[in-house]
Structure formats: C-alpha cells, structure tokens
Design an enzyme around this catalytic site. Sequence first.
Site, PDB file in Angstrom:
ATOM      1  N   GLU A  54     -19.822 -29.570   8.110  1.00 39.93           N
ATOM      2  CA  GLU A  54     -20.096 -28.197   8.291  1.00 39.93           C
ATOM      3  C   GLU A  54     -19.022 -27.145   7.919  1.00 39.93           C
ATOM      4  OE1 GLU A  54     -23.562 -26.684  10.458  1.00 39.93           O
ATOM      5  OE2 GLU A  54     -22.018 -26.257  11.726  1.00 39.93           O
ATOM      6  N   LYS A  56     -18.289 -23.847   8.995  1.00 45.50           N
ATOM      7  CA  LYS A  56     -18.489 -22.531   9.778  1.00 45.50           C
ATOM      8  C   LYS A  56     -17.249 -21.918  10.278  1.00 45.50           C
ATOM      9  CE  LYS A  56     -20.157 -24.192  14.013  1.00 45.50           C
ATOM     10  NZ  LYS A  56     -21.130 -24.648  15.081  1.00 45.50           N
ATOM     11  N   LYS A 116     -27.741 -23.909   6.384  1.00 53.23           N
ATOM     12  CA  LYS A 116     -27.908 -23.788   7.907  1.00 53.23           C
ATOM     13  C   LYS A 116     -28.185 -22.265   7.940  1.00 53.23           C
ATOM     14  CE  LYS A 116     -26.876 -25.878  12.010  1.00 53.23           C
ATOM     15  NZ  LYS A 116     -25.577 -25.821  12.427  1.00 53.23           N
ATOM     16  N   GLU A 165     -35.101 -29.197  13.601  1.00 53.78           N
ATOM     17  CA  GLU A 165     -34.200 -29.198  14.615  1.00 53.78           C
ATOM     18  C   GLU A 165     -34.981 -28.966  16.222  1.00 53.78           C
ATOM     19  OE1 GLU A 165     -30.198 -27.259  14.820  1.00 53.78           O
ATOM     20  OE2 GLU A 165     -31.167 -26.103  16.570  1.00 53.78           O
ATOM     21  N   ASN A 186     -30.718 -31.288  18.735  1.00 60.34           N
ATOM     22  CA  ASN A 186     -29.488 -30.493  18.905  1.00 60.34           C
ATOM     23  C   ASN A 186     -28.882 -30.757  20.399  1.00 60.34           C
ATOM     24  OD1 ASN A 186     -27.469 -28.347  19.297  1.00 60.34           O
ATOM     25  ND2 ASN A 186     -28.513 -26.839  17.879  1.00 60.34           N
ATOM     26  N   GLU A 216     -27.125 -33.312  16.455  1.00 60.83           N
ATOM     27  CA  GLU A 216     -26.210 -32.256  16.099  1.00 60.83           C
ATOM     28  C   GLU A 216     -25.480 -31.715  17.226  1.00 60.83           C
ATOM     29  OE1 GLU A 216     -30.243 -30.916  13.499  1.00 60.83           O
ATOM     30  OE2 GLU A 216     -28.938 -29.531  14.457  1.00 60.83           O
ATOM     31  N   SER A 217     -24.446 -31.331  17.059  1.00 61.23           N
ATOM     32  CA  SER A 217     -23.489 -30.647  17.894  1.00 61.23           C
ATOM     33  C   SER A 217     -22.833 -31.421  18.995  1.00 61.23           C
ATOM     34  CB  SER A 217     -24.456 -29.398  18.810  1.00 61.23           C
ATOM     35  OG  SER A 217     -24.753 -28.380  18.128  1.00 61.23           O
TER      36      SER A 217
END
Length: 261
Positions: A54, A56, A116, A165, A186, A216-217
């Site tokens: 990603e 970010k 995103k 998601e 997530n 994710e995350s």
Amino acid sequence: MNILDKITADKRKEVDLKKSLIPINQLEQSILFERQTISLTERLKNSASGIIAEHKRRSPSKAIINQNLNVQDVAKGYENAGVCGMSVLTDGKYFGGSLDDLLIARASCNIPLLRKEFIIDEYQIIEAKAHGSDVILLIAAILSQKEIKLYSELAKQLQLDVLLEVHNEEELHKSIMPSIDMLGINNRNLKTFDVSLQTSKTLSEIIPNDFVKVSESGISSVDAIKELKQFGYKGFLIGENFMKTDNPGQSATQFIQNLEK
C-alpha cells in the site's frame, strides 16, 4: 459518531461537489478509460507471496506514517519487489491521498492498482476506471446489500475487480454475491481501531471457496502470513509496515524474500 461515520459523511459532501464540477461523460473520455485492466484476483491465485503493498501517507489511527516519499518511487519499488498489486489511498482529508497519486502510480508501474477509497456512489467507480485503477474496494460496513450489488455489478461492467471488505459475520453474509471477486477481512475494528488477526481466522471458515480470501491490516511479519495461509488466505494487504521505512520497495523486497525462504 465514530470515525467511519465521520469519514462517510464527509465523503458524501466531497462526491456531491465533484459531481457538480466534473460530469461522468468527461470521466468516460479519459484515455485510461479504454485501457485493458489487469486482474489482481488472477495474480493472487497464482502467487507464492500474495502481497498487496500500500501507498499510505497517514491514517486517522496512526497520524503521519510517511509524508516524504513520492508515489513514483514507491510504485516502481513495489513492482521491482514482485508484489501482486498496489493499493493507493485516494482519500485526502483523513489519509493524505489523492486521485493524482493513482494517476502517477499508473504511469510508473504495470501491476494491478487498487483504488483504496470509501465508495458511496457509482460516480467514484467511474472515477477509479478513468484514473487507471484495476480494482475497487467496497466496504460492507458503510453499504447496504443493494448498494454492494449495484456497485460491484457496475465495476464488473467496467472490467474492474472487486475487493469487498468485511469486519464481522453479519457483514460477510450480506456481501456474498457473484459480482464479488475477493473477500477482504479487515483485522482492524474501524470503530475502535483495535487489531486482531483472530478476525481473519474466525471468518475464514464461512467464506465460500469461490472467493479469493484477503487479510487486511495488522500484518507485519512473515510468520503472520504463513499462519494465515493455513486458513486459506491468498492475499495480504500490507501498508504501514512498508510505508514507515525510508524505502518501501526495498522493505517489500526483503519481506517477500524472507517469506519465500
């Protein structure tokens, strides 16, 4: 009002303003609107690493992550590292991103790009296509089942992959439909910002095998990925882990090499 409600309320105002400035037919005239998209779903199915890296700059939970890097270098670095795809944050107010970041990433690499974003309107899907995206993110927590169906079917018409998601079982059940390609779990609770990989492990059992599973995350170690692979995960979205370093591409390269040992 939690942070997700706040972001969504601001996003509605932002999209209304954009729609009044740039009509859909203008977006459809973009040169990128005609480009052949690259399927992230297929890349993940055939990958040993499954990394989606990603770009970010900041986030509501971590404030500034890295403001000093340019998107071009990050995109080229990720491509050289051999990632399956790149996620580009385009929200300005909370994440410091923009659609220009997506355009620059598209001009800099030839890997699948995920926009995103907090999508609450069909307009943003057409916008994603016009700015070189291959994949869109839909967040079940902010959409009704009817909206998920409408937006995912529009994305498929535009040859865009759909990553949907979810955070819990209820969101998962309302999201399962043929127009979804990937189901992303997530691990961060968007209301409290707590992170737990247990979320991915628990929900993996009720995701039908027709969908590519993405976690994710909160994924910061090779061990976490090896563990999640045992639960059927093919994709792993990693942002802060690479972006908090001076050279995200190099960081991703090292990570993938360690993963493939």
